[in-house]
Design an enzyme around this catalytic site. Structure first.
Site, PDB file in Angstrom:
ATOM      1  N   SER A 259      44.970  41.529  42.476  1.00  0.00           N
ATOM      2  CA  SER A 259      45.911  41.492  43.732  1.00  0.00           C
ATOM      3  C   SER A 259      44.977  41.736  44.767  1.00  0.00           C
ATOM      4  O   SER A 259      44.061  42.440  45.037  1.00  0.00           O
ATOM      5  CB  SER A 259      46.890  42.749  43.614  1.00  0.00           C
ATOM      6  OG  SER A 259      47.509  42.888  44.485  1.00  0.00           O
TER       7      SER A 259
ATOM      8  N   LYS B  55      43.397  47.570  41.145  1.00  0.00           N
ATOM      9  CA  LYS B  55      43.107  46.180  41.310  1.00  0.00           C
ATOM     10  C   LYS B  55      41.853  45.873  41.732  1.00  0.00           C
ATOM     11  O   LYS B  55      41.362  44.731  41.436  1.00  0.00           O
ATOM     12  CB  LYS B  55      44.373  45.499  42.270  1.00  0.00           C
ATOM     13  CG  LYS B  55      45.890  45.467  41.217  1.00  0.00           C
ATOM     14  CD  LYS B  55      45.734  44.810  40.190  1.00  0.00           C
ATOM     15  CE  LYS B  55      46.971  44.625  39.538  1.00  0.00           C
ATOM     16  NZ  LYS B  55      46.999  43.798  38.018  1.00  0.00           N
TER      17      LYS B  55
END
Length: 228
Positions: A129, A156
């Site tokens: 992400s 992430k």
């Protein structure tokens, strides 16, 4: 045939990725923690199911052993399983988020490496992400700038770094990380935002179907490589 395993594939982006890869002729194994939900999703799609909890070593080993016994190799691994975590950042929540979103990648990837090495064109795609990108979270024009999920974002960042490090240490296997775009799933329901999972799955499918000379060690969205 291309043998593919997708973690967390009983719903959302993972489910849609499975659907699209099945349409391209892949043999798809849906990995899910919940056997009932996973079996239901696999039956709906015409895929195969393996019980797989990315936070449990025995579960991961058993799932890959099942694929090894049935197929003898793995061509594509999609590390899709992930959680948002709570807004409150305490120790137990941090451990849970990182165990799923980062350590889980290590568990599954390490278990899958022997099977991936038996493939003529192995690829690993990790759903990361831009919430884990310094570039995005410090840019007021990006939606990640106001995303109040410190633990998710940090996990992430780890997922993207793991992608780069695996690409360096495993030159015979393509490793790429994906920003799938803001997607309307169970995870984002509280924010009331996002496009369809089917649309977001397209970039995952693209990286899961690269030619042997395709890129590795990249972080990409639908428009190409992203800074992070």
């Amino acid at each position: 045939m291309t043998i593919t395993l997708i973690t967390g594939a009983n719903k959302g982006i993972g489910f849609e990725t499975a659907k699209q890869l099945l349409q391209l002729g892949h043999v798809v194994y849906i990995g899910a923690r919940d056997a009932e939900r996973g079996e239901k999703a696999a039956a709906e799609l015409g895929a195969r199911f393996v019980q797989l909890d990315v936070t449990d070593d025995a579960s991961v080993s058993s799932a890959l052993a099942t694929i090894d016994s049935a197929e003898g190799r793995l061509d594509v691994l999609v590390n899709n399983a992930g959680i948002l975590g709570d807004v409150v950042a305490d120790g137990p929540t941090a451990l849970r988020v990182f165990d799923t979103n980062a350590v889980g990648i290590v568990r599954v990837t390490e278990a899958a490496l022997p099977l991936l090495r038996k493939s003529s064109n192995p690829a690993v795609v990790t759903v990361s992400s831009s919430a884990g990108s310094f570039w995005a979270v410090t840019n007021p024009e990006r939606p990640e700038f106001n995303l109040p999920l410190a633990l998710y974002s940090a996990s992430k960042s780890a997922a993207t770094m793991l992608t780069v490090q695996y690409a360096k240490s495993q030159p015979g296997i393509k490793f790429n990380a994906v920003e799938p775009g803001t997607t309307a799933t169970d995870m984002t329901a509280a924010f009331g935002i996002g496009r369809s999972p089917a649309e977001s799955a397209e970039v995952i499918v693209r990286l899961a179907t690269l030619d042997a000379d395709g890129p590795t060690g990249t972080f990409q969205d639908e428009n190409g490589e992203l800074p992070w």
